[in-house]
Design an enzyme around this catalytic site. Structure first.
Site, PDB file in Angstrom:
ATOM      1  N   GLU A  38       0.840  -1.212   0.000  1.00  0.00           N
ATOM      2  CA  GLU A  38       0.000   0.000   0.000  1.00  0.00           C
ATOM      3  C   GLU A  38       0.864   1.247   0.000  1.00  0.00           C
ATOM      4  O   GLU A  38       1.985   1.236   0.509  1.00  0.00           O
ATOM      5  CB  GLU A  38      -0.877   0.018   1.259  1.00  0.00           C
ATOM      6  CG  GLU A  38      -2.213  -0.696   1.106  1.00  0.00           C
ATOM      7  CD  GLU A  38      -3.253   0.169   0.389  1.00  0.00           C
ATOM      8  OE1 GLU A  38      -2.877   1.176  -0.248  1.00  0.00           O
ATOM      9  OE2 GLU A  38      -4.440  -0.184   0.480  1.00  0.00           O
ATOM     10  N   ASP A  39       0.326   2.320  -0.545  1.00  0.00           N
ATOM     11  CA  ASP A  39       1.032   3.596  -0.526  1.00  0.00           C
ATOM     12  C   ASP A  39       0.890   4.289   0.834  1.00  0.00           C
ATOM     13  O   ASP A  39       1.860   4.728   1.427  1.00  0.00           O
ATOM     14  CB  ASP A  39       0.518   4.512  -1.655  1.00  0.00           C
ATOM     15  CG  ASP A  39      -1.008   4.600  -1.720  1.00  0.00           C
ATOM     16  OD1 ASP A  39      -1.701   3.931  -0.920  1.00  0.00           O
ATOM     17  OD2 ASP A  39      -1.519   5.336  -2.593  1.00  0.00           O
ATOM     18  N   ASP A  91      -4.527   5.679   5.894  1.00  0.00           N
ATOM     19  CA  ASP A  91      -5.055   6.905   6.500  1.00  0.00           C
ATOM     20  C   ASP A  91      -6.119   6.497   7.524  1.00  0.00           C
ATOM     21  O   ASP A  91      -5.802   6.136   8.652  1.00  0.00           O
ATOM     22  CB  ASP A  91      -5.602   7.769   5.357  1.00  0.00           C
ATOM     23  CG  ASP A  91      -6.060   9.139   5.788  1.00  0.00           C
ATOM     24  OD1 ASP A  91      -5.676   9.571   6.882  1.00  0.00           O
ATOM     25  OD2 ASP A  91      -6.809   9.793   5.034  1.00  0.00           O
ATOM     26  N   ARG A 136       1.128  12.769  -9.086  1.00  0.00           N
ATOM     27  CA  ARG A 136       1.671  11.426  -8.831  1.00  0.00           C
ATOM     28  C   ARG A 136       3.130  11.308  -9.261  1.00  0.00           C
ATOM     29  O   ARG A 136       3.869  10.481  -8.756  1.00  0.00           O
ATOM     30  CB  ARG A 136       0.877  10.362  -9.600  1.00  0.00           C
ATOM     31  CG  ARG A 136      -0.552  10.173  -9.139  1.00  0.00           C
ATOM     32  CD  ARG A 136      -1.130   8.924  -9.775  1.00  0.00           C
ATOM     33  NE  ARG A 136      -2.583   8.865  -9.720  1.00  0.00           N
ATOM     34  CZ  ARG A 136      -3.277   8.406  -8.685  1.00  0.00           C
ATOM     35  NH1 ARG A 136      -2.653   7.997  -7.603  1.00  0.00           N
ATOM     36  NH2 ARG A 136      -4.597   8.369  -8.722  1.00  0.00           N
TER      37      ARG A 136
HETATM   38  P1  IMP Z   1      -7.984   5.142   3.875  1.00  0.00           P
HETATM   39  O1  IMP Z   1      -9.072   4.217   3.441  1.00  0.00           O
HETATM   40  O2  IMP Z   1      -8.547   6.381   4.528  1.00  0.00           O
HETATM   41  O3  IMP Z   1      -6.921   4.505   4.732  1.00  0.00           O
HETATM   42  O4  IMP Z   1      -7.329   5.713   2.565  1.00  0.00           O
HETATM   43  C1  IMP Z   1      -6.448   5.035   1.811  1.00  0.00           C
HETATM   44  C2  IMP Z   1      -6.290   5.675   0.446  1.00  0.00           C
HETATM   45  O5  IMP Z   1      -6.632   7.059   0.475  1.00  0.00           O
HETATM   46  C3  IMP Z   1      -4.856   5.632   0.009  1.00  0.00           C
HETATM   47  O6  IMP Z   1      -4.560   4.434  -0.676  1.00  0.00           O
HETATM   48  C4  IMP Z   1      -4.758   6.861  -0.874  1.00  0.00           C
HETATM   49  O7  IMP Z   1      -5.185   6.555  -2.175  1.00  0.00           O
HETATM   50  C5  IMP Z   1      -5.730   7.840  -0.256  1.00  0.00           C
HETATM   51  N1  IMP Z   1      -5.074   8.803   0.651  1.00  0.00           N
HETATM   52  C6  IMP Z   1      -5.121   8.842   1.992  1.00  0.00           C
HETATM   53  N2  IMP Z   1      -4.391   9.870   2.488  1.00  0.00           N
HETATM   54  C7  IMP Z   1      -3.854  10.492   1.419  1.00  0.00           C
HETATM   55  C8  IMP Z   1      -2.966  11.626   1.273  1.00  0.00           C
HETATM   56  O8  IMP Z   1      -2.504  12.274   2.214  1.00  0.00           O
HETATM   57  N3  IMP Z   1      -2.647  11.946  -0.020  1.00  0.00           N
HETATM   58  C9  IMP Z   1      -3.103  11.257  -1.108  1.00  0.00           C
HETATM   59  N4  IMP Z   1      -3.917  10.200  -1.004  1.00  0.00           N
HETATM   60  C10 IMP Z   1      -4.286   9.814   0.239  1.00  0.00           C
END
Ligand code: IMP
Length: 186
Positions: free
Chosen positions: A105-106, A109, A171
């Site tokens: 994963e990148d 959050d 990106r």
């Molecule tokens: P989560 O479901 O909130 O954990 O979000 C995960 C996804 O949200 C990541 O794979 C990213 O694509 C996007 N994301 C979350 N935070 C950021 C950020 O700070 N910048 C860009 N994309 C984000």
């Protein structure tokens, strides 16, 4: 959303330089290679944000491995908030039953996307499944998930670059930077 022709001018601060990222990815690859020694690994990465990380990490792992790609949508376009809704846009192309899987994963959050993906992938009966993320933003976590490999813990800021986007842009930046609030508030 207004993007400056010079992408750099939308960046308030470089959080992680290209060199810092490269050193960390090498370190993570070495650890993964040691932990899975003698085994075969399947790396599953989540498009599009994890693309540069996956490409760099796989070349730092010395084991026989195969890769697969999924694409999910978690955010409603050009917003910085997670919707909690996860839709599979592209599924795995091969079965992972009985395989040692590492989900690449990148950024984690809220954890909602990861939580959904882990349940989905566990349902496919891999031998094992672990999580590897370049970035962890623990301040906004809504679902607690143990992370096996974490590159950097970062503060609660919206970041772009090294695969991460805002509205599909930024990106291609070689570093991870904090976006100026003006860039997403306009
Ligand atoms: P989560 O479901 O909130 O954990 O979000 C995960 C996804 O949200 C990541 O794979 C990213 O694509 C996007 N994301 C979350 N935070 C950021 C950020 O700070 N910048 C860009 N994309 C984000």
């Amino acid at each position: 959303m207004r993007v400056s022709p010079d992408l750099m001018s939308d960046v308030a601060e470089v959080l992680l330089s290209e060199e810092q990222i490269a050193a960390k990815v090498a370190e993570m690859g070495a650890r993964i290679s040691a932990d899975y020694e003698g085994r075969e690994l399947t790396l599953v990465s989540v498009l599009k944000g994890s693309l540069p990380f996956m490409a760099d990490l796989m070349r730092r792992i010395t084991l026989p491995l195969r890769i697969d790609l999924m694409e999910v949508s978690s955010y409603g376009g050009a917003t910085t908030e997670s919707s909690g809704l996860v839709r599979i846009l592209k599924d795995l192309s091969a079965p992972i039953e009985g395989r040692d899987v590492l989900l690449v994963e990148d950024i984690i959050d809220t954890g909602l996307t990861l939580n959904y993906l882990m349940r989905y992938l566990r349902g496919k009966n891999p031998h094992s499944i672990k999580i590897c993320t370049l970035l962890d933003k623990p301040a906004r976590r809504l679902v607690e998930i143990p992370l096996d490999y974490v590159g950097f813990e970062i503060p609660d800021a919206f970041v772009v670059g090294y695969g991460l986007d805002f509205g599909e842009v930024y990106r291609n930046l070689r570093f991870v930077g904090v976006l100026r609030p003006e860039a997403y508030e306009s």
